[in-house]
Design a protein around this motif. Sequence first.
Motif, mmCIF file in Angstrom:
data_model
loop_
_atom_site.group_PDB
_atom_site.id
_atom_site.type_symbol
_atom_site.label_atom_id
_atom_site.label_comp_id
_atom_site.label_asym_id
_atom_site.label_seq_id
_atom_site.Cartn_x
_atom_site.Cartn_y
_atom_site.Cartn_z
ATOM 1 N N HIS A 1 -21.839 -45.896 24.470
ATOM 2 C CA HIS A 1 -20.896 -44.788 24.647
ATOM 3 C C HIS A 1 -21.255 -43.971 25.890
ATOM 4 O O HIS A 1 -22.402 -43.607 26.102
ATOM 5 N N GLY A 2 -20.265 -43.717 26.735
ATOM 6 C CA GLY A 2 -20.469 -42.952 27.955
ATOM 7 C C GLY A 2 -20.515 -43.810 29.198
ATOM 8 O O GLY A 2 -20.316 -43.302 30.315
ATOM 9 N N LEU A 3 -20.806 -45.113 29.036
ATOM 10 C CA LEU A 3 -20.785 -46.036 30.170
ATOM 11 C C LEU A 3 -19.371 -46.589 30.344
ATOM 12 O O LEU A 3 -18.546 -46.526 29.426
ATOM 13 N N PRO A 4 -19.040 -47.133 31.518
ATOM 14 C CA PRO A 4 -17.661 -47.598 31.755
ATOM 15 C C PRO A 4 -17.213 -48.633 30.728
ATOM 16 O O PRO A 4 -18.005 -49.457 30.255
ATOM 17 N N LEU A 5 -15.941 -48.573 30.373
ATOM 18 C CA LEU A 5 -15.380 -49.582 29.483
ATOM 19 C C LEU A 5 -15.468 -50.944 30.154
ATOM 20 O O LEU A 5 -15.336 -51.069 31.376
ATOM 21 N N GLY B 1 -20.481 -41.695 36.432
ATOM 22 C CA GLY B 1 -19.337 -42.537 36.128
ATOM 23 C C GLY B 1 -18.811 -43.334 37.301
ATOM 24 O O GLY B 1 -17.877 -44.139 37.127
ATOM 25 N N VAL B 2 -19.362 -43.136 38.493
ATOM 26 C CA VAL B 2 -18.896 -43.855 39.696
ATOM 27 C C VAL B 2 -19.888 -44.963 40.030
ATOM 28 O O VAL B 2 -21.097 -44.720 40.139
ATOM 29 N N LYS B 3 -19.376 -46.189 40.228
ATOM 30 C CA LYS B 3 -20.249 -47.320 40.527
ATOM 31 C C LYS B 3 -20.828 -47.177 41.937
ATOM 32 O O LYS B 3 -20.114 -46.962 42.907
ATOM 33 N N VAL B 4 -22.175 -47.290 42.032
ATOM 34 C CA VAL B 4 -22.838 -47.180 43.331
ATOM 35 C C VAL B 4 -23.626 -48.445 43.674
ATOM 36 O O VAL B 4 -24.143 -48.566 44.780
ATOM 37 N N PHE B 5 -23.709 -49.404 42.722
ATOM 38 C CA PHE B 5 -24.485 -50.617 42.963
ATOM 39 C C PHE B 5 -23.990 -51.703 42.030
ATOM 40 O O PHE B 5 -23.654 -51.434 40.869
ATOM 41 N N GLU B 6 -23.954 -52.968 42.547
ATOM 42 C CA GLU B 6 -23.595 -54.115 41.705
ATOM 43 C C GLU B 6 -24.230 -55.367 42.275
ATOM 44 O O GLU B 6 -24.131 -55.646 43.475
ATOM 45 N N ALA C 1 -25.696 -50.859 33.312
ATOM 46 C CA ALA C 1 -25.006 -51.673 32.310
ATOM 47 C C ALA C 1 -24.715 -53.053 32.870
ATOM 48 O O ALA C 1 -24.741 -53.275 34.086
ATOM 49 N N PHE C 2 -24.451 -53.987 31.958
ATOM 50 C CA PHE C 2 -23.998 -55.324 32.332
ATOM 51 C C PHE C 2 -22.477 -55.384 32.185
ATOM 52 O O PHE C 2 -21.907 -54.767 31.278
ATOM 53 N N ILE C 3 -21.855 -56.130 33.066
ATOM 54 C CA ILE C 3 -20.416 -56.367 32.916
ATOM 55 C C ILE C 3 -20.221 -57.343 31.766
ATOM 56 O O ILE C 3 -20.798 -58.439 31.748
ATOM 57 N N ALA C 4 -19.444 -56.930 30.781
ATOM 58 C CA ALA C 4 -19.293 -57.729 29.564
ATOM 59 C C ALA C 4 -18.456 -58.972 29.833
ATOM 60 O O ALA C 4 -17.395 -58.897 30.444
#
Length: 826
Positions: A239-243, A289-294, A338-341
């Motif tokens: 909860h709180g991480l991007p869907l 909530g803004v992606k800064v690394f992937e 987080a990991f991309i599901a």
Amino acid sequence: MHSNKFQADIKIMNSTRYNWKVQSKRLIFAALLMAILTGITTRGFSAESRAYLSALDNLEDSWTTLETYCTGCHNFDDYAGGVDFTLLSPDAVSEEGATFEMALRKIRNNVMPPPNQDQPTDDERWELVASIENVLDTHAAMESNPGRIGLHRLNRTEYGNAIYDITGVKLDTELALPKDDNSDGFDNIASVLKVSPSFLDQYIAAARVVSEQAVGSPSPRNESVVYRMDSSNQGVHVHGLPLGTRGGVLAEHIFPVDGEYAISILGMAGAGYTLGMEYNHGVVITVDGVKVFERDIGGGEDLRMLDQVQAPAVAEINGRFSDIRIPLTSGPHKIGVAFIARSFVESDEFLHNVGGNRGMGRIARARGLEIKGPIETTGVIDTPSRRKVIICEPTTSNEELDCARRIYANLAKQAFRRPVTNDDLEAPLRFFAAGQEQGSFDDGIKNGMMTIFTSPKFLFRAEVPPADARPGQVIAISDLELASRLAFFLWSSSPDQELIDLAARGELGDDGMLEAQVERMLQDPRAESMVENFVFQWLRLRDLDNVDPDREIFPEYNPALLEAFREEIKLFAGSIFSADRSIVELITGDYTFLNEDLAMHYGIRDVKGDHYRRVTLNDEARFGLLGTGGVLMVTSYANRTTPVIRGAYIMENFLGVPPAAPPPNVEAFPETPEGATVSLTVRERLEMHRANPACAGCHDVMDPLGLALENYDAVGQWRDRDSDAGNIPIDASGQLADGTPLIGVNDLREALVERPGQFVQTFTEKLMTYSLGRSVEYHDMPAVRKIVQSAANNSYRFSSIVMGVINSDQFRMITVPENDQEIGSL
């Protein structure tokens, strides 16, 4: 409060009183006639005195019930419980208040007479209870005894909350301060909050940390903080991480200065096992909530390198997620990993966890998030805590002393919980000058702040009577002392500016103003502390940390449920408090708050997702606190249920009559022998235990309460059969001490609320203990009953009980102590 009129009444009544055991009705009549002839009539008494005399008359009619059913044990020869009722009479009840208050608890709950003895009828029992209570209550109305608390140190929860409210610094008090002692179930009891030299050293160290974090530094030390992740369960959304993500962690971190920071994701790869590296997975880092690394991990090439190259491959893969430089502004930021599901299906492995809702197997996992820095800084500090503390910024050296005075006056007013004087500012300004001389304006401010947060005026609360107060006199506490009591009761923290200003003007104690302030405080988010501090300690939920269920017996138990149990009760009790509902709903509520994991644990299949939401329950067995996993697990052992502990828990926390300690040299409860294939049920072993007459007296009362909950196992799951005893059906039947038959939890719940005043009285007594920071004594019970009786007119709503406690003499008055050393001075 004492008065000459009351004292005169007491003397007159004592002079005309008779001994019940030796006087006959004829002599009573003669005594009354003599009183009339000498001009001593009840019409000359005050209203309180006449009420007391009337109560004594009523008790005479019920006294035969006590003589018939109680003196068989409580006599000169047997002296059960150290009480001989044959020596006492109705007019001795008020003088032996401690004895009769204890007797009331037992008579109310059918503990006395013991269940195996002859019992009075319900009418006889409750007439006796009402008569004794009336005597005690009317006597208390004539002679108020609010008691005294004495010097009261802030416990570490109160210290941390006060520090946050004053400075904005979130101090980890569990690391910074020693653990507080506990008494009467609570850690805010003044008598056990002692201070030693080691305590003072830790308070000084804590004050140094607070001042450093609050003011900040343009060039802070490069520090590393690690946030651990639960690597056993990263297949579900956090909860709180991007869907669309799974696993990971979301951490709120306070960055001390604008600059560049290094972020690392720990434990991504290892050479021993390649499980989880078979497939490609995307990893993201977010800031607010803004992606800064992937980047990706796993799949064909990574799997091949780990298999063939091993250690260098591990270093290369982990290096992708190490020392990731990110520029950040000072202040709090939410850092997410987080990991991309790829899928939320359950595992299709042949061997997998029997618990379910663990997500797919063979997925990459992380072990922790490390934040290091600052690596480079700009020197700009704009944290919420600095803005809260530094209320002025001097532009020249000539302005620094005046600005420091303003800063310290603002801090000291909140910390000392009253308007400040020049004497209060002397020490902070002296230390400011020393710190400024050796460093800068900020260094001086930090130095002076330490004197405020190590001052006894901050660390202790004291209610000091006026100099002309007489020992034994009952006096009202000041408005400023009332403001502190209110704040630490409702917020577990210091009073805010509004409370202090009202109290300083002498307006807080006004009835209309006081009620308005209590309503405001209950609506404030800080009132959530009533749940986390009062409810959690009342229900012993902090002890959940000490429960570690046997995973061989309960393989489906997920350790993450421990926090879910707490969150459920926090939201459930909080909803009753915030909506100002009847506290009886704590027992009868037909709703709760669940996420998917907890719902599945309860066998509820239509709740999805990790967030908590209110759920209307269809299964009555889950109604109220008795159906919550937290209450059921904290009253169990790691490997089995324990009806004795569950029964004692209900007696103490819901009925207000703690069971007596077991007699010496009693055999322990017979456990299942090691390696036995078939054992007796818990019920059968309890029956063996109760065969001992020394045990039966208490167990006949306790055991039926606990056995009614036997359909719940040690981790709070429903069961119809006992797998430890040949898989036979659970028998949750029993009989209460008053003869009422029970079959399971629903009957138990109905029995608890048949006379709701008993539960409400217990709740009120616990709440008063918590609010005062001292034990509730026998002389406080009339005040407790008065609160309950008043709250009954308002359906036992939470606010009516809170206001009843606050309006009581116990909360707003003190008895001046005999010894000046008991008063203290700040």
